[in-house]
Design an enzyme around this catalytic site. Structure first.
Site, PDB file in Angstrom:
ATOM      1  N   TYR A 142       0.833  -1.197   0.000  1.00 43.85           N
ATOM      2  CA  TYR A 142       0.000   0.000   0.000  1.00 43.85           C
ATOM      3  C   TYR A 142       0.870   1.250   0.000  1.00 43.85           C
ATOM      4  O   TYR A 142       1.669   1.472   0.911  1.00 43.85           O
ATOM      5  CB  TYR A 142      -0.925   0.029   1.219  1.00 43.85           C
ATOM      6  N   GLN A 352     -17.340  10.161   5.940  1.00 43.49           N
ATOM      7  CA  GLN A 352     -17.608   8.830   5.409  1.00 43.49           C
ATOM      8  C   GLN A 352     -17.434   7.768   6.482  1.00 43.49           C
ATOM      9  O   GLN A 352     -18.257   6.854   6.610  1.00 43.49           O
ATOM     10  CB  GLN A 352     -16.656   8.528   4.243  1.00 43.49           C
TER      11      GLN A 352
END
Length: 390
Positions: A142, A352
Protein backbone atom coordinates in the site's frame (compact mmCIF):
# COMPACT_ATOMS: atom_id res chain seq x y z
CA UNK A 1 -5.81 -15.08 30.69
CA UNK A 2 -7.78 -14.29 33.81
CA UNK A 3 -8.17 -17.96 34.71
CA UNK A 4 -4.41 -18.07 35.34
CA UNK A 5 -4.50 -15.27 37.92
CA UNK A 6 -3.78 -16.45 41.44
CA UNK A 7 -5.59 -15.43 44.60
CA UNK A 8 -9.24 -15.06 45.48
CA UNK A 9 -10.35 -13.74 42.12
CA UNK A 10 -8.58 -16.53 40.23
CA UNK A 11 -10.27 -19.17 42.36
CA UNK A 12 -13.60 -17.43 41.87
CA UNK A 13 -13.17 -17.58 38.08
CA UNK A 14 -12.26 -21.23 38.32
CA UNK A 15 -15.41 -21.95 40.34
CA UNK A 16 -17.57 -19.99 37.90
CA UNK A 17 -16.02 -21.81 34.94
CA UNK A 18 -16.72 -25.15 36.61
CA UNK A 19 -20.35 -24.15 37.10
CA UNK A 20 -20.56 -23.09 33.47
CA UNK A 21 -19.18 -26.41 32.24
CA UNK A 22 -21.69 -28.25 34.37
CA UNK A 23 -24.46 -26.23 32.74
CA UNK A 24 -23.33 -27.21 29.23
CA UNK A 25 -25.54 -30.29 29.30
CA UNK A 26 -28.68 -28.24 29.94
CA UNK A 27 -30.94 -26.25 27.68
CA UNK A 28 -29.44 -22.78 27.31
CA UNK A 29 -32.85 -21.34 26.43
CA UNK A 30 -34.03 -22.09 29.96
CA UNK A 31 -37.12 -24.10 29.01
CA UNK A 32 -35.70 -27.48 29.90
CA UNK A 33 -33.65 -27.48 33.08
CA UNK A 34 -32.93 -31.20 33.08
CA UNK A 35 -29.97 -32.75 31.27
CA UNK A 36 -30.80 -34.13 27.85
CA UNK A 37 -30.03 -37.75 27.16
CA UNK A 38 -26.83 -37.97 25.16
CA UNK A 39 -26.31 -40.34 22.27
CA UNK A 40 -23.66 -43.07 22.30
CA UNK A 41 -21.06 -40.84 20.68
CA UNK A 42 -21.42 -38.30 23.49
CA UNK A 43 -23.26 -35.66 21.42
CA UNK A 44 -26.80 -34.45 21.86
CA UNK A 45 -28.78 -36.45 19.35
CA UNK A 46 -31.52 -33.83 19.24
CA UNK A 47 -29.23 -31.11 17.88
CA UNK A 48 -28.12 -30.72 14.28
CA UNK A 49 -24.47 -29.78 13.56
CA UNK A 50 -25.50 -26.14 13.19
CA UNK A 51 -27.46 -26.37 16.44
CA UNK A 52 -24.43 -27.79 18.23
CA UNK A 53 -22.30 -24.91 16.88
CA UNK A 54 -24.84 -22.38 18.15
CA UNK A 55 -24.88 -24.07 21.54
CA UNK A 56 -21.08 -23.95 21.78
CA UNK A 57 -21.16 -20.28 20.76
CA UNK A 58 -23.62 -19.50 23.55
CA UNK A 59 -21.48 -21.39 26.06
CA UNK A 60 -18.38 -19.44 25.00
CA UNK A 61 -20.32 -16.19 25.27
CA UNK A 62 -21.38 -17.09 28.81
CA UNK A 63 -17.79 -17.98 29.70
CA UNK A 64 -16.53 -14.63 28.37
CA UNK A 65 -19.21 -12.85 30.40
CA UNK A 66 -18.12 -14.65 33.58
CA UNK A 67 -14.46 -13.80 32.96
CA UNK A 68 -15.26 -10.15 32.18
CA UNK A 69 -17.40 -9.78 35.32
CA UNK A 70 -14.61 -11.21 37.46
CA UNK A 71 -12.07 -8.86 35.86
CA UNK A 72 -14.30 -5.83 36.42
CA UNK A 73 -14.82 -6.86 40.04
CA UNK A 74 -11.06 -7.18 40.50
CA UNK A 75 -10.53 -3.65 39.12
CA UNK A 76 -13.51 -2.24 41.03
CA UNK A 77 -15.22 -1.27 37.76
CA UNK A 78 -18.67 -1.78 36.28
CA UNK A 79 -19.68 -2.95 32.80
CA UNK A 80 -20.24 0.69 31.82
CA UNK A 81 -16.46 1.11 31.77
CA UNK A 82 -15.87 -1.46 29.01
CA UNK A 83 -15.13 -0.30 25.47
CA UNK A 84 -18.04 -2.29 24.09
CA UNK A 85 -20.48 -0.52 26.40
CA UNK A 86 -19.12 3.00 25.99
CA UNK A 87 -18.88 2.83 22.18
CA UNK A 88 -21.55 0.32 21.17
CA UNK A 89 -18.98 -1.61 19.13
CA UNK A 90 -19.43 -5.36 18.85
CA UNK A 91 -16.57 -7.83 18.99
CA UNK A 92 -16.22 -11.30 17.50
CA UNK A 93 -13.66 -14.08 17.56
CA UNK A 94 -11.35 -14.23 14.56
CA UNK A 95 -12.31 -17.65 13.27
CA UNK A 96 -12.02 -20.19 16.05
CA UNK A 97 -9.01 -18.46 17.57
CA UNK A 98 -9.26 -16.65 20.89
CA UNK A 99 -8.46 -13.29 19.29
CA UNK A 100 -11.32 -10.79 19.73
CA UNK A 101 -11.63 -8.21 16.97
CA UNK A 102 -14.06 -5.36 16.44
CA UNK A 103 -16.70 -6.34 13.87
CA UNK A 104 -15.73 -3.19 11.97
CA UNK A 105 -12.09 -2.50 11.13
CA UNK A 106 -10.29 0.32 9.31
CA UNK A 107 -8.40 -0.41 6.10
CA UNK A 108 -5.67 1.76 4.55
CA UNK A 109 -5.76 0.69 0.90
CA UNK A 110 -5.57 3.66 -1.54
CA UNK A 111 -6.13 6.20 1.26
CA UNK A 112 -3.09 6.19 3.60
CA UNK A 113 -0.04 7.61 1.84
CA UNK A 114 -2.02 8.25 -1.33
CA UNK A 115 -5.51 9.67 -1.60
CA UNK A 116 -5.48 11.47 1.77
CA UNK A 117 -2.99 13.51 3.81
CA UNK A 118 -1.29 12.27 6.97
CA UNK A 119 -3.46 14.65 9.00
CA UNK A 120 -6.66 13.16 7.63
CA UNK A 121 -5.28 9.65 8.21
CA UNK A 122 -4.70 10.53 11.87
CA UNK A 123 -8.21 11.91 12.15
CA UNK A 124 -9.67 8.74 10.66
CA UNK A 125 -7.72 6.49 13.00
CA UNK A 126 -8.72 8.59 15.99
CA UNK A 127 -12.42 8.41 15.08
CA UNK A 128 -12.16 4.65 14.57
CA UNK A 129 -10.25 4.04 17.81
CA UNK A 130 -12.61 6.18 19.88
CA UNK A 131 -15.54 4.31 18.31
CA UNK A 132 -14.21 0.99 19.61
CA UNK A 133 -12.38 -0.20 16.49
CA UNK A 134 -9.35 -2.27 17.47
CA UNK A 135 -8.53 -3.77 14.05
CA UNK A 136 -6.43 -1.80 11.56
CA UNK A 137 -5.41 -3.37 8.26
CA UNK A 138 -2.55 -2.46 5.94
CA UNK A 139 -0.04 -4.10 3.57
CA UNK A 140 3.56 -3.63 2.50
CA UNK A 141 2.43 -2.76 -1.03
CA UNK A 142 0.00 0.00 0.00
CA UNK A 143 1.51 3.30 -1.20
CA UNK A 144 4.83 1.47 -1.66
CA UNK A 145 5.16 0.91 2.10
CA UNK A 146 4.08 4.40 3.18
CA UNK A 147 0.74 3.17 4.55
CA UNK A 148 2.49 0.93 7.09
CA UNK A 149 4.81 3.77 8.14
CA UNK A 150 1.95 6.25 8.56
CA UNK A 151 -0.09 3.74 10.53
CA UNK A 152 2.78 3.05 12.92
CA UNK A 153 3.62 6.74 13.31
CA UNK A 154 0.05 7.60 14.27
CA UNK A 155 -0.11 4.83 16.86
CA UNK A 156 3.17 6.02 18.37
CA UNK A 157 2.05 9.66 18.38
CA UNK A 158 -1.30 8.90 20.00
CA UNK A 159 0.30 6.72 22.66
CA UNK A 160 -2.29 3.98 22.30
CA UNK A 161 -1.49 0.75 24.12
CA UNK A 162 -0.21 -1.77 21.59
CA UNK A 163 -2.01 -4.50 23.52
CA UNK A 164 -5.34 -2.80 22.74
CA UNK A 165 -4.81 -3.01 18.97
CA UNK A 166 -4.89 -5.72 16.32
CA UNK A 167 -2.72 -4.75 13.34
CA UNK A 168 -2.86 -6.86 10.20
CA UNK A 169 -0.54 -6.52 7.22
CA UNK A 170 -0.02 -8.51 4.04
CA UNK A 171 3.03 -9.78 2.17
CA UNK A 172 3.66 -10.52 -1.50
CA UNK A 173 3.84 -7.36 -3.61
CA UNK A 174 6.81 -5.70 -1.93
CA UNK A 175 9.46 -3.84 -3.92
CA UNK A 176 10.27 -3.63 -7.63
CA UNK A 177 13.16 -6.09 -7.53
CA UNK A 178 12.54 -9.80 -8.08
CA UNK A 179 13.86 -10.54 -4.59
CA UNK A 180 11.55 -7.99 -2.95
CA UNK A 181 8.23 -9.59 -3.77
CA UNK A 182 6.52 -12.95 -3.65
CA UNK A 183 6.47 -15.53 -0.88
CA UNK A 184 9.95 -16.96 -1.29
CA UNK A 185 12.49 -17.63 1.45
CA UNK A 186 14.33 -14.46 0.41
CA UNK A 187 11.21 -12.37 0.92
CA UNK A 188 9.62 -13.91 4.02
CA UNK A 189 12.27 -16.45 4.96
CA UNK A 190 10.80 -19.72 3.57
CA UNK A 191 7.78 -21.46 2.10
CA UNK A 192 4.60 -19.88 3.38
CA UNK A 193 3.48 -22.10 6.27
CA UNK A 194 7.00 -22.64 7.58
CA UNK A 195 7.75 -18.94 7.20
CA UNK A 196 4.62 -17.86 9.07
CA UNK A 197 5.35 -20.34 11.83
CA UNK A 198 8.85 -18.88 12.15
CA UNK A 199 7.49 -15.31 12.20
CA UNK A 200 5.09 -16.21 15.03
CA UNK A 201 7.68 -18.19 17.00
CA UNK A 202 10.04 -15.21 16.77
CA UNK A 203 7.39 -12.94 18.26
CA UNK A 204 7.00 -10.80 15.13
CA UNK A 205 3.32 -11.73 14.84
CA UNK A 206 0.75 -13.63 16.88
CA UNK A 207 -1.44 -15.10 14.14
CA UNK A 208 -1.32 -15.46 10.39
CA UNK A 209 -3.96 -15.69 7.71
CA UNK A 210 -4.41 -15.59 3.97
CA UNK A 211 -5.76 -13.05 1.51
CA UNK A 212 -7.52 -13.91 -1.74
CA UNK A 213 -6.62 -17.60 -1.49
CA UNK A 214 -8.89 -20.31 -2.82
CA UNK A 215 -10.53 -22.74 -0.40
CA UNK A 216 -8.30 -25.52 -1.76
CA UNK A 217 -5.13 -23.51 -1.13
CA UNK A 218 -6.21 -22.71 2.44
CA UNK A 219 -7.00 -26.36 3.10
CA UNK A 220 -3.60 -27.35 1.72
CA UNK A 221 -1.86 -24.86 4.02
CA UNK A 222 -3.78 -26.26 6.99
CA UNK A 223 -2.86 -29.84 6.07
CA UNK A 224 0.84 -28.96 5.72
CA UNK A 225 0.79 -27.20 9.08
CA UNK A 226 -0.76 -30.20 10.84
CA UNK A 227 1.50 -32.70 9.09
CA UNK A 228 4.71 -30.95 10.09
CA UNK A 229 3.57 -29.62 13.49
CA UNK A 230 3.44 -25.99 12.36
CA UNK A 231 0.93 -23.18 12.85
CA UNK A 232 -2.09 -23.07 10.49
CA UNK A 233 -3.85 -19.89 9.25
CA UNK A 234 -6.74 -18.52 11.32
CA UNK A 235 -8.52 -16.38 8.73
CA UNK A 236 -8.99 -15.53 5.08
CA UNK A 237 -9.34 -11.94 3.92
CA UNK A 238 -11.91 -11.89 1.12
CA UNK A 239 -13.95 -9.43 -0.90
CA UNK A 240 -17.58 -9.37 0.24
CA UNK A 241 -20.45 -7.08 -0.63
CA UNK A 242 -23.95 -7.08 -2.12
CA UNK A 243 -22.61 -8.06 -5.54
CA UNK A 244 -19.86 -10.49 -4.44
CA UNK A 245 -21.13 -13.36 -2.26
CA UNK A 246 -20.07 -16.84 -3.39
CA UNK A 247 -16.79 -17.25 -1.52
CA UNK A 248 -17.84 -15.84 1.85
CA UNK A 249 -21.31 -17.40 1.93
CA UNK A 250 -20.53 -20.84 0.49
CA UNK A 251 -16.83 -21.72 0.58
CA UNK A 252 -15.57 -20.13 3.80
CA UNK A 253 -18.34 -21.46 6.10
CA UNK A 254 -17.24 -25.00 5.21
CA UNK A 255 -13.63 -24.13 6.08
CA UNK A 256 -14.76 -22.58 9.36
CA UNK A 257 -16.58 -25.74 10.46
CA UNK A 258 -13.79 -28.04 9.26
CA UNK A 259 -10.62 -26.20 10.34
CA UNK A 260 -11.74 -23.03 12.14
CA UNK A 261 -10.69 -20.47 9.53
CA UNK A 262 -12.65 -17.23 9.91
CA UNK A 263 -13.52 -14.49 7.43
CA UNK A 264 -12.21 -10.93 7.46
CA UNK A 265 -13.90 -9.12 4.60
CA UNK A 266 -13.03 -6.02 2.60
CA UNK A 267 -14.72 -3.62 0.19
CA UNK A 268 -18.23 -3.71 1.71
CA UNK A 269 -19.18 -0.84 -0.62
CA UNK A 270 -17.65 -2.50 -3.71
CA UNK A 271 -14.88 0.10 -4.09
CA UNK A 272 -17.47 2.86 -3.64
CA UNK A 273 -19.98 1.56 -6.18
CA UNK A 274 -22.58 1.03 -3.45
CA UNK A 275 -21.96 4.46 -1.92
CA UNK A 276 -24.26 6.08 -4.46
CA UNK A 277 -21.62 8.49 -5.77
CA UNK A 278 -21.55 6.82 -9.19
CA UNK A 279 -25.28 7.00 -9.86
CA UNK A 280 -24.78 9.74 -12.46
CA UNK A 281 -21.32 8.93 -13.78
CA UNK A 282 -17.81 9.16 -12.33
CA UNK A 283 -17.07 12.30 -10.24
CA UNK A 284 -13.63 13.85 -10.68
CA UNK A 285 -12.70 13.49 -7.01
CA UNK A 286 -13.68 9.81 -6.78
CA UNK A 287 -11.43 6.76 -6.70
CA UNK A 288 -12.63 5.64 -10.13
CA UNK A 289 -11.29 8.88 -11.62
CA UNK A 290 -7.70 7.98 -10.71
CA UNK A 291 -5.51 6.72 -13.57
CA UNK A 292 -4.57 3.53 -11.76
CA UNK A 293 -8.27 2.69 -11.27
CA UNK A 294 -9.34 2.71 -14.89
CA UNK A 295 -10.60 -0.85 -14.36
CA UNK A 296 -13.05 0.45 -11.76
CA UNK A 297 -14.33 3.15 -14.11
CA UNK A 298 -14.87 0.57 -16.82
CA UNK A 299 -16.78 -1.64 -14.39
CA UNK A 300 -19.06 1.25 -13.38
CA UNK A 301 -19.97 2.33 -16.91
CA UNK A 302 -20.41 -1.23 -18.20
CA UNK A 303 -23.83 -2.80 -18.77
CA UNK A 304 -23.44 -4.85 -15.58
CA UNK A 305 -22.50 -1.68 -13.72
CA UNK A 306 -25.70 0.03 -14.88
CA UNK A 307 -27.75 -2.98 -13.73
CA UNK A 308 -26.09 -2.74 -10.31
CA UNK A 309 -26.98 0.97 -10.07
CA UNK A 310 -30.61 0.13 -10.82
CA UNK A 311 -30.62 -2.48 -8.06
CA UNK A 312 -29.18 0.07 -5.66
CA UNK A 313 -32.05 2.41 -6.49
CA UNK A 314 -34.47 -0.40 -5.63
CA UNK A 315 -32.69 -0.90 -2.29
CA UNK A 316 -32.94 2.78 -1.33
CA UNK A 317 -36.54 2.51 -0.03
CA UNK A 318 -35.46 -0.24 2.36
CA UNK A 319 -32.69 1.98 3.72
CA UNK A 320 -35.13 4.86 4.13
CA UNK A 321 -37.59 2.63 5.97
CA UNK A 322 -34.85 1.49 8.37
CA UNK A 323 -33.75 5.09 8.92
CA UNK A 324 -30.26 4.68 7.48
CA UNK A 325 -28.23 5.47 4.39
CA UNK A 326 -27.55 3.00 1.59
CA UNK A 327 -23.87 2.56 2.62
CA UNK A 328 -24.96 1.83 6.21
CA UNK A 329 -27.44 -0.74 4.93
CA UNK A 330 -24.72 -2.38 2.82
CA UNK A 331 -22.25 -2.60 5.71
CA UNK A 332 -24.92 -3.88 8.11
CA UNK A 333 -25.86 -6.49 5.48
CA UNK A 334 -22.25 -7.74 5.58
CA UNK A 335 -22.28 -7.78 9.39
CA UNK A 336 -25.52 -9.77 9.53
CA UNK A 337 -23.43 -12.76 8.37
CA UNK A 338 -22.23 -14.26 11.66
CA UNK A 339 -19.47 -16.08 9.79
CA UNK A 340 -17.75 -12.72 9.20
CA UNK A 341 -15.37 -11.83 12.01
CA UNK A 342 -14.75 -8.26 10.87
CA UNK A 343 -15.65 -5.96 7.98
CA UNK A 344 -12.86 -3.61 6.89
CA UNK A 345 -13.95 -0.08 6.07
CA UNK A 346 -12.12 2.18 3.64
CA UNK A 347 -12.85 5.89 4.05
CA UNK A 348 -11.23 9.01 2.65
CA UNK A 349 -13.04 11.53 4.87
CA UNK A 350 -14.09 11.62 8.54
CA UNK A 351 -17.70 12.06 7.43
CA UNK A 352 -17.61 8.83 5.41
CA UNK A 353 -16.09 6.89 8.29
CA UNK A 354 -18.62 8.18 10.83
CA UNK A 355 -21.45 7.28 8.45
CA UNK A 356 -20.13 3.76 7.88
CA UNK A 357 -19.53 3.15 11.58
CA UNK A 358 -23.21 3.93 12.05
CA UNK A 359 -23.98 0.54 10.49
CA UNK A 360 -23.62 -0.90 14.00
CA UNK A 361 -26.93 0.76 14.88
CA UNK A 362 -28.60 -0.74 11.80
CA UNK A 363 -27.48 -4.32 12.48
CA UNK A 364 -30.33 -5.12 14.95
CA UNK A 365 -32.81 -4.10 12.25
CA UNK A 366 -31.47 -6.67 9.78
CA UNK A 367 -34.25 -9.18 10.35
CA UNK A 368 -34.80 -12.24 8.18
CA UNK A 369 -37.64 -10.37 6.49
CA UNK A 370 -35.34 -7.46 5.55
CA UNK A 371 -32.62 -9.82 4.33
CA UNK A 372 -35.15 -11.66 2.17
CA UNK A 373 -36.31 -8.35 0.72
CA UNK A 374 -32.73 -7.54 -0.24
CA UNK A 375 -32.20 -11.01 -1.74
CA UNK A 376 -35.33 -10.64 -3.86
CA UNK A 377 -33.92 -7.42 -5.33
CA UNK A 378 -30.37 -8.67 -5.85
CA UNK A 379 -31.32 -12.14 -7.12
CA UNK A 380 -27.75 -13.37 -6.67
CA UNK A 381 -27.90 -15.49 -3.53
CA UNK A 382 -25.42 -18.37 -3.92
CA UNK A 383 -26.52 -21.88 -3.03
CA UNK A 384 -24.41 -24.48 -1.31
CA UNK A 385 -24.79 -28.25 -1.74
CA UNK A 386 -26.89 -28.31 1.43
CA UNK A 387 -29.30 -25.80 -0.10
CA UNK A 388 -29.75 -27.99 -3.16
CA UNK A 389 -30.46 -31.09 -1.07
CA UNK A 390 -33.06 -29.34 1.09
Amino acid sequence: MLAARTGAVGSQISEENTKLRKQSGFSVAGKDKSPKKASENGKDSSLSPSGQSQLRARQLALLREVEMNCYLKLCDLSSEHTTACTTGMRYRNLGKSGLRVSCLGLGTWVTFGGQISDEVAERLMTIAYESGVNLFDTAEVYAAGKAEVILGSIIKKKGWRRSSLVITTKLYWGGKAETERGLSRKHIIEEIVRAMTHVINQGMAMYWGTSRWSAMEIMEAYSVARQFNMIPPVCEQAEYHLFQREKVEVQLPELYHKIGVGAMTWSPLACGIISGKYGNGVPESSRASLKCYQWLKERIISEEGRKQQNKLKDLSPIAERLGCTLPQLAVAWCLRNEGVSSVLLGSSTPEQLIENLGAIQVLPKMTSHVVNEIDNILRNKPYSKKDYRS
